[in-house]
Design an enzyme around this catalytic site. Structure first.
Site, PDB file in Angstrom:
ATOM      1  N   TYR A  72     105.695  66.328 -21.122  1.00 47.52           N
ATOM      2  CA  TYR A  72     105.201  67.471 -21.722  1.00 47.52           C
ATOM      3  C   TYR A  72     103.844  67.655 -21.424  1.00 47.52           C
ATOM      4  CZ  TYR A  72     104.627  71.728 -24.808  1.00 47.52           C
ATOM      5  OH  TYR A  72     104.368  72.834 -25.178  1.00 47.52           O
ATOM      6  N   PHE A 124      96.064  93.771  -5.303  1.00 48.25           N
ATOM      7  CA  PHE A 124      97.570  93.665  -5.068  1.00 48.25           C
ATOM      8  C   PHE A 124      97.951  94.545  -6.264  1.00 48.25           C
ATOM      9  CE2 PHE A 124     101.876  91.903  -5.277  1.00 48.25           C
ATOM     10  CZ  PHE A 124     102.414  92.447  -3.951  1.00 48.25           C
ATOM     11  N   ASP A 125      99.421  94.888  -6.175  1.00 49.53           N
ATOM     12  CA  ASP A 125     100.089  95.669  -7.277  1.00 49.53           C
ATOM     13  C   ASP A 125      99.903  95.087  -8.469  1.00 49.53           C
ATOM     14  OD1 ASP A 125     102.227  94.081  -6.355  1.00 49.53           O
ATOM     15  OD2 ASP A 125     103.493  95.488  -6.355  1.00 49.53           O
ATOM     16  N   ASP A 215      91.477  86.225  -5.019  1.00 49.45           N
ATOM     17  CA  ASP A 215      93.168  86.277  -5.337  1.00 49.45           C
ATOM     18  C   ASP A 215      93.506  85.413  -3.891  1.00 49.45           C
ATOM     19  OD1 ASP A 215      95.715  86.654  -4.730  1.00 49.45           O
ATOM     20  OD2 ASP A 215      95.458  88.807  -5.348  1.00 49.45           O
ATOM     21  N   ALA A 217      96.338  84.052  -2.470  1.00 49.81           N
ATOM     22  CA  ALA A 217      97.835  83.960  -2.329  1.00 49.81           C
ATOM     23  C   ALA A 217      98.028  83.375  -0.459  1.00 49.81           C
ATOM     24  CB  ALA A 217      98.778  85.085  -2.501  1.00 49.81           C
ATOM     25  N   LYS A 258     103.504  81.557  -1.643  1.00 49.37           N
ATOM     26  CA  LYS A 258     103.092  82.043  -0.455  1.00 49.37           C
ATOM     27  C   LYS A 258     102.825  80.870   0.448  1.00 49.37           C
ATOM     28  CE  LYS A 258     102.885  86.254  -2.569  1.00 49.37           C
ATOM     29  NZ  LYS A 258     102.968  86.526  -3.949  1.00 49.37           N
ATOM     30  N   HIS A 450     108.016 100.541  -8.756  1.00 48.52           N
ATOM     31  CA  HIS A 450     108.676 100.174  -7.571  1.00 48.52           C
ATOM     32  C   HIS A 450     109.894  99.303  -7.774  1.00 48.52           C
ATOM     33  CE1 HIS A 450     105.358  97.549  -7.362  1.00 48.52           C
ATOM     34  NE2 HIS A 450     106.173  96.675  -6.727  1.00 48.52           N
TER      35      HIS A 450
HETATM   36  N1  F0G Z   1      98.242  88.527  -5.177  1.00 43.58           N
HETATM   37  C1  F0G Z   1      98.608  88.845  -3.758  1.00 43.58           C
HETATM   38  C2  F0G Z   1      97.862  89.214  -2.778  1.00 43.58           C
HETATM   39  C3  F0G Z   1     100.115  88.817  -3.765  1.00 43.58           C
HETATM   40  O1  F0G Z   1     100.583  89.129  -2.330  1.00 43.58           O
HETATM   41  C4  F0G Z   1     100.841  88.772  -4.888  1.00 43.58           C
HETATM   42  C5  F0G Z   1     102.227  88.773  -4.739  1.00 43.58           C
HETATM   43  C6  F0G Z   1     100.630  88.257  -6.018  1.00 43.58           C
HETATM   44  C7  F0G Z   1      99.097  88.244  -6.162  1.00 43.58           C
HETATM   45  C8  F0G Z   1     101.244  88.008  -7.122  1.00 43.58           C
HETATM   46  O2  F0G Z   1     101.986  86.788  -6.963  1.00 43.58           O
HETATM   47  O3  F0G Z   1     104.594  87.426  -7.256  1.00 43.58           O
HETATM   48  O4  F0G Z   1     103.320  85.221  -7.554  1.00 43.58           O
HETATM   49  O5  F0G Z   1     103.260  86.907  -9.440  1.00 43.58           O
HETATM   50  N2  F0G Z   1     102.967  89.312  -3.947  1.00 43.58           N
HETATM   51  C9  F0G Z   1     104.359  89.456  -3.317  1.00 43.58           C
HETATM   52  C10 F0G Z   1     104.668  90.171  -2.185  1.00 43.58           C
HETATM   53  C11 F0G Z   1     105.204  89.700  -4.591  1.00 43.58           C
HETATM   54  O6  F0G Z   1     105.651  90.359  -1.999  1.00 43.58           O
HETATM   55  O7  F0G Z   1     103.760  90.570  -1.595  1.00 43.58           O
HETATM   56  P1  F0G Z   1     103.363  86.454  -7.753  1.00 43.58           P
END
Ligand code: F0G
Length: 459
Positions: A72, A124-125, A215, A217, A258, A450
């Site tokens: 843990y 990102f969304d 960010d 990713a 990613k 979406h």
């Molecule tokens: N930032 C970026 C640039 C992303 O592309 C994503 C996720 C996230 C943050 C959020 O990360 O999914 O681990 O919570 N992108 C995926 C996509 C979902 O399909 O582009 P997460």
């Protein structure tokens, strides 16, 4: 045909996929309310829904699973990841999270207050939604070239420094909790940000006393684009480039699903000790203890290996070449894609392919549905379904500038023949594009709609 670079790996484990019949596909998409997120994956043949968490792990990663320490607190796996993060990014402190949006949620919960604005090239969304969920406003300040799909610019993800300067002076630093930049810019076509831009954005944020978060990713793909395209970086290794990029930042959120090529996991890092303490407390409330943050010890092990594999330059050159092969093949059909090709995905311009379908009737959704009906291919709309929203002041619907369908390529999963099959399916759709019809919502939730919305076809 464009040339295809052979995969720099061989296949050790296989997972069968099925192309179900045309009738079965029609029935499946109807049952799903014409939302591809509601399809069963077993009904999908080639899945480009996302490159997130869908990569194939290497033999080293599978071996690392057995090294997982599931304690843990203070697990060996946590310290191994801590060493990797210090080595790769130069950060002493970090928090594991179950994925990227969990890191965003924790950061927003601690720093964003109602009415505040958070600038970035493009959020990102999930980042957008996490800022809104705390009453804040995400603000996108990417360079104008990003909105012209055919404009060739080596770093179309760059943040516009003039826009940033006037944004800061109009908003006032007291209303900005932190600044961000997304590498690569997923919402804008997987386009990279240059090192020069990262450095200058950091300088501007810092001049105004604002902390700078990346960010991150797709940090490795962004670094490889810098190596390929930015003067002075051709002889540097991706490892050195990554170190430099993060050296300008005060923190980062990262979906490790990613470029760390793992199926689940995220990271949150921050240099400020006081803020880090608050983030840690929020993490414990929402995710788990600071040494595992919602992940298993084996996930931390796999991430430690994947961070390095994602930066392997032979892999990265294949990765970007594979994406470009798909983009060039689709272009040869006469379809428009965002150019130059980004890192992880091909973005088809559905607005241009289907000019008879207005944005309010979701041309991107029409194309995504047709791809499934024609060939069992799943791809994701990135347009008005995802981003149209009422203006907070006027209430008028604001549509994004582009109506796209994204074909995100899972890492180390599909071969050339899957890509060629995709191009054949798109060729069939191109022939009958004038007969495609739009959609309307039959259900849509207020945020991140979406994922769970449902549609009906417009007759
Ligand atoms: N930032 C970026 C640039 C992303 O592309 C994503 C996720 C996230 C943050 C959020 O990360 O999914 O681990 O919570 N992108 C995926 C996509 C979902 O399909 O582009 P997460």
């Amino acid at each position: 045909m464009p040339k295809y670079m052979p995969e720099p790996f061989r296949i050790k484990v296989v997972e069968p996929i099925n192309l179900i019949s045309r009738e079965a596909r029609e029935a499946a998409i109807r049952r799903a309310g014409y939302n591809v997120f509601a399809l069963r994956a077993t009904d999908v043949f080639v899945d480009y829904l996302t490159d997130s968490g869908t990569g194939a792990m290497s033999h080293h990663q599978w071996a690392a699973m057995m090294e997982g320490d599931e304690s843990y607190a203070g697990a060996r796996s946590y310290f191994r990841l801590k060493d990797a993060i210090q080595d790769v990014f130069g950060f002493d402190e970090f928090l594991p999270t179950h994925q990227g949006r969990a890191a965003e949620n924790i950061l927003a919960a601690v720093l964003v207050k109602p009415g505040m604005k958070v600038p970035s090239n493009m959020h990102f969304d999930t980042t957008d939604a996490n800022i809104r969920a705390r009453g804040g406003n995400p603000v996108n300040l990417v360079i104008d070239e990003a909105f012209d799909p055919s404009c060739i610019h080596p770093f179309k993800g760059n943040l516009d420094l003039k826009k940033l300067e006037s944004f800061i002076s109009e908003t006032g630093v007291e209303n900005i909790p932190f600044g961000m930049i997304t590498i690569t810019n997923n919402a804008g076509g997987g386009q990279p940000v240059s090192m020069e831009n990262i450095r200058m954005v950091a300088e501007m944020y810092h001049r105004h006393g604002l902390p700078f978060f990346i960010d991150a990713a797709r940090f490795a793909e962004n670094a490889y684009f810098i190596k390929l395209r930015e003067q002075g970086y051709g002889h540097k290794s991706v490892r050195e480039i990554v170190k430099e990029m993060f050296g300008y930042s005060d923190g980062f959120t990262m979906s490790a699903k990613k470029d760390a090529i793992i199926n689940i996991g995220g990271l949150l890092a921050c240099r400020d000790k006081e803020v880090f303490q608050k983030l840690s407390n929020e993490l414990i409330l929402r995710e788990g203890f600071v040494s595992y943050g919602g992940l298993a010890g084996r996930d931390l092990e796999v991430m430690s290996v994947g961070l390095y594999e994602g930066m392997d330059e032979v892999y990265l050159s294949y990765r970007l070449a594979q994406t470009d092969y798909l983009a060039q093949s689709i272009k040869q059909l006469g379809m428009s894609v965002i150019e130059p090709t980004g890192g992880h995905a091909v973005y088809v311009d559905a607005g241009k392919l289907l000019p008879h379908i207005p944005a309010a009737e979701f041309p991107g959704q029409a194309l995504a549905v047709a791809m499934y009906q024609e060939g069992g291919i799943r791809a994701c709309e990135i347009g008005s379904v995802m981003f149209a929203h009422p203006d907070p002041e006027t209430g008028v619907m604001v549509h994004p500038r582009l109506e796209l369908v994204r074909l995100a390529i899972p890492r180390r999963v599909y071969t050339q023949s899957h890509l060629d099959f995709t191009v054949e399916v798109l060729a069939d759709i191109a022939k009958k594009s004038a007969s495609l019809k739009g959609f309307r919502f039959s259900y849509a939730p207020p945020l991140l709609r979406h994922f769970t919305c449902r549609f009906e076809p417009i007759a």
